[in-house]
Write a protein that holds these residues in place. Sequence first.
Motif, PDB file in Angstrom:
ATOM      1  N   PRO A   1       0.823  -1.204   0.000  1.00  0.00           N
ATOM      2  CA  PRO A   1       0.000   0.000   0.000  1.00  0.00           C
ATOM      3  C   PRO A   1       0.852   1.246   0.000  1.00  0.00           C
ATOM      4  O   PRO A   1       1.913   1.287   0.620  1.00  0.00           O
ATOM      5  N   ILE A   2       0.411   2.250  -0.706  1.00  0.00           N
ATOM      6  CA  ILE A   2       1.148   3.495  -0.794  1.00  0.00           C
ATOM      7  C   ILE A   2       0.688   4.411   0.326  1.00  0.00           C
ATOM      8  O   ILE A   2      -0.480   4.778   0.408  1.00  0.00           O
ATOM      9  N   ALA A   3       1.575   4.802   1.179  1.00  0.00           N
ATOM     10  CA  ALA A   3       1.221   5.629   2.340  1.00  0.00           C
ATOM     11  C   ALA A   3       1.183   7.086   1.935  1.00  0.00           C
ATOM     12  O   ALA A   3       2.072   7.869   2.246  1.00  0.00           O
ATOM     13  N   VAL A   4       0.165   7.434   1.182  1.00  0.00           N
ATOM     14  CA  VAL A   4       0.029   8.824   0.750  1.00  0.00           C
ATOM     15  C   VAL A   4      -1.418   9.218   0.893  1.00  0.00           C
ATOM     16  O   VAL A   4      -2.320   8.447   0.600  1.00  0.00           O
ATOM     17  N   GLY A   5      -1.661  10.414   1.385  1.00  0.00           N
ATOM     18  CA  GLY A   5      -3.041  10.834   1.554  1.00  0.00           C
ATOM     19  C   GLY A   5      -3.131  12.334   1.604  1.00  0.00           C
ATOM     20  O   GLY A   5      -2.133  13.033   1.723  1.00  0.00           O
TER      21      GLY A   5
ATOM     22  N   ALA B   1      -4.206   6.491  -0.999  1.00  0.00           N
ATOM     23  CA  ALA B   1      -4.018   5.743  -2.244  1.00  0.00           C
ATOM     24  C   ALA B   1      -3.367   4.403  -1.953  1.00  0.00           C
ATOM     25  O   ALA B   1      -2.289   4.343  -1.362  1.00  0.00           O
ATOM     26  N   PHE B   2      -4.038   3.342  -2.355  1.00  0.00           N
ATOM     27  CA  PHE B   2      -3.470   2.004  -2.293  1.00  0.00           C
ATOM     28  C   PHE B   2      -2.978   1.631  -3.691  1.00  0.00           C
ATOM     29  O   PHE B   2      -3.485   2.139  -4.692  1.00  0.00           O
ATOM     30  N   SER B   3      -2.018   0.756  -3.738  1.00  0.00           N
ATOM     31  CA  SER B   3      -1.419   0.415  -5.029  1.00  0.00           C
ATOM     32  C   SER B   3      -2.179  -0.679  -5.759  1.00  0.00           C
ATOM     33  O   SER B   3      -1.786  -1.080  -6.853  1.00  0.00           O
TER      34      SER B   3
ATOM     35  N   ALA C   1      -7.757   3.296  -5.486  1.00  0.00           N
ATOM     36  CA  ALA C   1      -7.107   2.063  -5.930  1.00  0.00           C
ATOM     37  C   ALA C   1      -5.816   2.325  -6.691  1.00  0.00           C
ATOM     38  O   ALA C   1      -5.184   1.393  -7.189  1.00  0.00           O
ATOM     39  N   GLU C   2      -5.404   3.590  -6.763  1.00  0.00           N
ATOM     40  CA  GLU C   2      -4.158   3.953  -7.427  1.00  0.00           C
ATOM     41  C   GLU C   2      -3.789   5.366  -7.001  1.00  0.00           C
ATOM     42  O   GLU C   2      -4.595   6.075  -6.395  1.00  0.00           O
ATOM     43  N   THR C   3      -2.570   5.763  -7.300  1.00  0.00           N
ATOM     44  CA  THR C   3      -2.132   7.114  -6.969  1.00  0.00           C
ATOM     45  C   THR C   3      -2.771   8.118  -7.936  1.00  0.00           C
ATOM     46  O   THR C   3      -3.195   7.752  -9.028  1.00  0.00           O
ATOM     47  N   PRO C   4      -2.870   9.395  -7.552  1.00  0.00           N
ATOM     48  CA  PRO C   4      -3.484  10.399  -8.429  1.00  0.00           C
ATOM     49  C   PRO C   4      -2.839  10.439  -9.808  1.00  0.00           C
ATOM     50  O   PRO C   4      -1.609  10.417  -9.941  1.00  0.00           O
ATOM     51  N   SER C   5      -3.688  10.480 -10.826  1.00  0.00           N
ATOM     52  CA  SER C   5      -3.235  10.489 -12.218  1.00  0.00           C
ATOM     53  C   SER C   5      -4.283  11.205 -13.049  1.00  0.00           C
ATOM     54  O   SER C   5      -5.318  11.649 -12.528  1.00  0.00           O
TER      55      SER C   5
END
Length: 323
Positions: A15-19, A63-65, A35-39
């Motif tokens: 999991p991506i530790a970003v919020g 964001a989870f990967s 379900a993914e990082t901002p894009s």
Amino acid sequence: MIDHLRNLALAATLPIAVGLSASAVHADKIRIALAETPSDELAAFFVALDRARANGLDYEWTAFSDEELAIQAVLSGQMDIGFGTPYSAMQRTKAPVRIIFQLSKLKFFPVTTKKYSSLEDLDGEPILLHSRGGGTDAIANVIEDKVGIEFGDRSYVPGSANRVVALVAGQADATIIDLSNKNKVMRQHGDKFNVLPMFEVDASDEALFANLDWIKANADDVQIFVDALLGVWQDMNADPTVIRRETDPDGPIGQLPAEILDSLDTFYAEAVEGGLYDPNGGGRKAAMADLEWYSDAGQLEGDPSTLNIEDFWYMAPLDAAMN
């Protein structure tokens, strides 16, 4: 090559530790599992979040990967609302989880090197997909059933853009990618790759879902959210440039590289033209298509005609937003 892809897939399961918090700390803040990082694919969603915030929604996102991780975060109560199509999990666990809005349709395309020219040519061949049990995995299952083939090894690398990198780098010969990345590959490398003929799909790729008890307990906030989503989806279908114009330059999408921001108008124009976003949020039409699709994909058990929409969707917020 296979070891390299396995390493990529392994790294992507963390999991991506970003919020991002939308406002000051608040006890009743809605926790959203991406379900993914901002894009660029999430730009419209963040525009809807900004509109919802202006109408009083207090939220934060993580964001989870991987879609499966986002689903599990909602099932466990770690997060309140998630991205994905958790049909298998809903049926298997009988958890009171319901979909409330279709974010996008399964508009994905098999793209391969020139060694393949039809889906039949992929019989026994390895393929690169997004995630185990996710939308592209389902597409691969339905292709096998409809075309009468069986893929070889399936490797998983989340994100169409990341699978394009693997394809262009020669680390894969076949993958399934989204509309935007398919168009990009063919514009830049059309002499090296084929887009294989594909049957039409109207089922959900990404949907917004939550625990039904939580939805009812937070009905006002959920309504603000769904109202904002529906408004953006309708505005976007009428004029795709609204997403670039309303993107917050200080928000997560506004911080993306300039070349991505500069291409948002093209991205959303192509997406709208390709039918990626239902201006009515999916609703019962999407629910019926989903039951048929995910049954064919092996992620739902039973004849789709015997399955109840109400066991998977909660229509009240969308119905209210449409009225």
